[in-house]
Design an enzyme around this catalytic site. Structure first.
Site, PDB file in Angstrom:
ATOM      1  CG  ASP A   1      -5.836  12.512   8.412  1.00  0.00           C
ATOM      2  OD1 ASP A   1      -6.032  13.152   7.358  1.00  0.00           O
ATOM      3  OD2 ASP A   1      -5.781  11.264   8.465  1.00  0.00           O
TER       4      ASP A   1
ATOM      5  CE  LYS B   1      -9.226  11.005   8.561  1.00  0.00           C
ATOM      6  NZ  LYS B   1      -9.250   9.584   8.209  1.00  0.00           N
TER       7      LYS B   1
ATOM      8  CG  ASP C   1      -3.558  10.983  11.977  1.00  0.00           C
ATOM      9  OD1 ASP C   1      -3.413   9.811  12.377  1.00  0.00           O
ATOM     10  OD2 ASP C   1      -3.605  11.298  10.772  1.00  0.00           O
TER      11      ASP C   1
ATOM     12  CG  ASP D   1      -8.242  10.175   4.989  1.00  0.00           C
ATOM     13  OD1 ASP D   1      -7.442  10.691   5.785  1.00  0.00           O
ATOM     14  OD2 ASP D   1      -9.316   9.643   5.324  1.00  0.00           O
TER      15      ASP D   1
ATOM     16  NE  ARG E   1      -1.264   4.551   3.263  1.00  0.00           N
ATOM     17  CZ  ARG E   1      -2.167   3.584   3.123  1.00  0.00           C
ATOM     18  NH1 ARG E   1      -2.116   2.751   2.090  1.00  0.00           N
ATOM     19  NH2 ARG E   1      -3.122   3.431   4.005  1.00  0.00           N
TER      20      ARG E   1
HETATM   21  N1  BES Z   1      -5.171   8.758  10.397  1.00  0.00           N
HETATM   22  C1  BES Z   1      -5.914   7.883   9.568  1.00  0.00           C
HETATM   23  C2  BES Z   1      -6.080   6.486  10.158  1.00  0.00           C
HETATM   24  C3  BES Z   1      -6.986   6.362  11.343  1.00  0.00           C
HETATM   25  C4  BES Z   1      -8.361   6.440  11.175  1.00  0.00           C
HETATM   26  C5  BES Z   1      -6.488   6.115  12.577  1.00  0.00           C
HETATM   27  C6  BES Z   1      -9.191   6.283  12.252  1.00  0.00           C
HETATM   28  C7  BES Z   1      -7.315   5.962  13.662  1.00  0.00           C
HETATM   29  C8  BES Z   1      -8.684   6.049  13.505  1.00  0.00           C
HETATM   30  C9  BES Z   1      -5.231   7.710   8.212  1.00  0.00           C
HETATM   31  O1  BES Z   1      -4.518   8.785   7.749  1.00  0.00           O
HETATM   32  C10 BES Z   1      -6.301   7.412   7.221  1.00  0.00           C
HETATM   33  O2  BES Z   1      -7.128   8.256   7.027  1.00  0.00           O
HETATM   34  N2  BES Z   1      -6.254   6.240   6.629  1.00  0.00           N
HETATM   35  C11 BES Z   1      -7.224   5.835   5.689  1.00  0.00           C
HETATM   36  C12 BES Z   1      -6.520   5.050   4.621  1.00  0.00           C
HETATM   37  C13 BES Z   1      -7.388   4.739   3.441  1.00  0.00           C
HETATM   38  C14 BES Z   1      -7.725   6.009   2.684  1.00  0.00           C
HETATM   39  C15 BES Z   1      -6.658   3.777   2.548  1.00  0.00           C
HETATM   40  C16 BES Z   1      -8.261   4.954   6.396  1.00  0.00           C
HETATM   41  O3  BES Z   1      -7.878   4.185   7.268  1.00  0.00           O
HETATM   42  O4  BES Z   1      -9.442   5.095   6.108  1.00  0.00           O
HETATM   43 ZN    ZN Z   2      -3.802  10.103   9.223  1.00  0.00          ZN
HETATM   44 ZN    ZN Z   3      -5.743  10.137   6.634  1.00  0.00          ZN
END
Ligand code: BES
Ligand code: ZN
Ligand code: ZN
Length: 490
Positions: free
Chosen positions: A266, A273, A284, A343, A347
């Site tokens: 990811d 990111k 991920d 990102d 979901r």
């Molecule tokens: N895989 C990440 C979530 C994650 C981040 C898990 C760090 C473990 C450690 C997910 O896909 C993600 O990037 N989520 C975003 C959502 C946001 C853009 C609403 C997040 O958590 O920043």
């Molecule tokens: Zn993710």
């Molecule tokens: Zn993500």
């Protein structure tokens, strides 16, 4: 897996590399075999060991044990405050200590307490030692040899061992599944991309007689998995959906569908990111790894329920073909999603999988996903969040987590946050537009696609550890399969 033996001997004649001796602080020492208790008492009287929880003191050729080279005292803390999980972790810490010394044949003296049954204590120490027995050297250069135990012998000093021995298959299958998750999640994304993961599932399915179906891009297009495909379209590594099925020989009482987020890397996609947040994103796909490992364990243990696993395997990458912020996706369910942040991809993958899961006549649907950073902010890295539409299911999962010593905590699907996901253009948007409550809004997003099913969702904040502690190793903790097996085998 090392050979494991649980026997009622006192342990003082053990002829191995090290005998691990868990000790309560305070007055318990008299319950140890006499020769060993003498040694422990001397070390404690001289003030070199207080038996504080997780305290470790190694002793070379101590009096009292004749044949073994080392005795490792490990503290359990106060007897009044003992739990099975603390026992598992203390023994795990001592076992990690022994492993690093390259000791291969270890013995463990089962502590006896007035508050816990012998069999569950014996099971917990066996489990703690085996969970700790992990060393990934596949990516080390040269001829690195994995540090692994050859044998683990548990001594109960007269206590009955039959009930604990009967638990061994479940312990061993759970530990193997935990280690399989660690292997998969620790493997770099350069080596483990959707096709490789799917091939691994095919191979394991053959070995364990599970039915396995792999959908490639044309099959996914035909199946209408448009949101999953959109997430994967920026990568040169094409997505895959793996469906694994386990059916017990006798008519199953229930059918459970496990859904796993399998984002093999990811990067965030075009909503890229930053460097530090990307460092661990090879993990991920932990949800999918848990689903795969749990299905294998179900086959090994001949679980009494039917279990179907769905793994959505994709890479989320930025490129000229990536999906873009502002895109509207028509998900498999027909509901449209405005993508405001690429990102928030997990979901989207899960939306299609949950909709598909609803067609499989399941009694319960459970998805597992490293879904939000917010879960780590809220819970830290040792607790995972649970949400769901069926409180009885959530309660079962919470109980299973306590039994396995894998912390789960429920968050509420607060109705009033649902409006944060409203989109002016589409049926729903993929982010709420506020930092607050990100784990809950992600859960609410998924709920839109879970249909009428009895559904729960685990946001896997406890799946990665930046440091080694007790039986957990650095990196993937391997949590997941053991609490799922507690639930599925019950
Ligand atoms: N895989 C990440 C979530 C994650 C981040 C898990 C760090 C473990 C450690 C997910 O896909 C993600 O990037 N989520 C975003 C959502 C946001 C853009 C609403 C997040 O958590 O920043
Ligand atoms: Zn993710
Ligand atoms: Zn993500």
């Amino acid at each position: 897996m090392p050979t494991v033996d649980i026997n009622s001997q006192p342990g003082k004649d053990f002829a191995g590399d090290a005998l691990l001796v868990p000790v309560f602080s305070g007055r318990e020492r008299h319950r140890l075999p006499l020769a060993i208790s003498k040694v422990a008492r001397q070390v404690m009287d001289e003030g070199d060991f207080k038996a504080d929880y997780l305290e470790i003191v190694p002793l070379h050729h101590p009096n009292g044990v004749k044949e073994t080279r080392w005795m490792v005292l490990v503290g359990l803390g106060e007897e009044e405050k003992i739990t099975l999980n603390k026992i598992r972790k203390a023994v795990g810490a001592a076992a990690r200590f022994a492993l690093k010394k390259k000791w291969k044949r270890i013995g463990i003296l089962a502590p006896s307490t007035s508050t816990l049954e012998h069999d569950v204590v014996q099971a917990a120490i066996t489990e703690g030692a085996l969970l700790a027995n992990y060393d990934l050297v596949a990516f080390k250069g040269g001829k690195s040899e994995a540090k692994q135990f050859e044998s683990v012998e548990v001594f109960t000093n007269g206590d009955d061992t039959r009930k604990a021995r009967r638990k061994l298959p479940m312990i061993e299958a759970g530990v193997a599944a935990c280690h399989r998750v660690r292997d998969l999640a620790n493997t770099p994304a350069g080596d483990l991309y959707p096709e490789v993961f799917a091939d691994m599932a095919v191979k394991l399915a053959k070995q364990h007689k599970l039915h396995c179906e792999v959908m490639d891009v044309p099959a996914l297009e035909k199946g209408g998995f448009r949101a999953l495909l959109a997430v994967g379209q920026g990568s040169v590594r094409p997505p895959r959906l793996v469906k694994l099925e386990y059916k017990p020989k006798e008519k199953p009482k229930k059918h459970i569908v496990l859904v796993g987020k399998g984002v093999c890397f990811d990067s965030g996609g075009l909503s890229l990111k930053d460097a530090s947040n990307m460092e661990t994103m090879k993990d991920d796909m932990t949800g999918a790894a848990i689903v795969l490992a749990t299905l294998v364990a179900c086959a090994q243990l001949e679980a009494p329920v039917q279990v179907t696993g769905l793994m959505g395997l994709v890479e989320n990458m930025p490129s000229g073909t990536s999906y873009k912020p502002g895109d509207v996706l028509r998900t498999r369910s027909g509901k449209t999603v405005e993508v405001l942040n690429t990102d928030a991809e997990g979901r989207l993958v899960l939306a299609d999988l949950l909709h598909y899961a609803n067609e499989l006549s399941a009694d319960h649907i459970l998805d597992l996903a490293t879904l939000t950073g917010a879960a780590m902010v809220a819970m830290g890295d040792a607790v995972s969040a649970v949400m769901g539409t069926d409180q009885r299911l959530v309660d079962r999962l919470l109980d299973a987590g306590s039994a396995a010593g894998e912390h789960l905590w429920q968050l509420p699907l607060v109705e009033e946050y649902a409006e944060l996901l409203k989109s002016p253009l589409a049926d729903i948007k993929n982010i709420s537009g506020t930092r607050w409550g990100g784990t809950i809004t992600a859960g609410l997003f998924l709920r839109e696609f879970a249909g009428d099913a009895s559904w729960a969702h685990v946001d896997l904040s406890g799946s990665w550890s930046s440091k080694e502690r007790d039986y957990r190793t650095h990196g993937s903790t391997g949590e997941g399969p053991r609490f799922l097996l507690e639930w599925l085998m019950d």
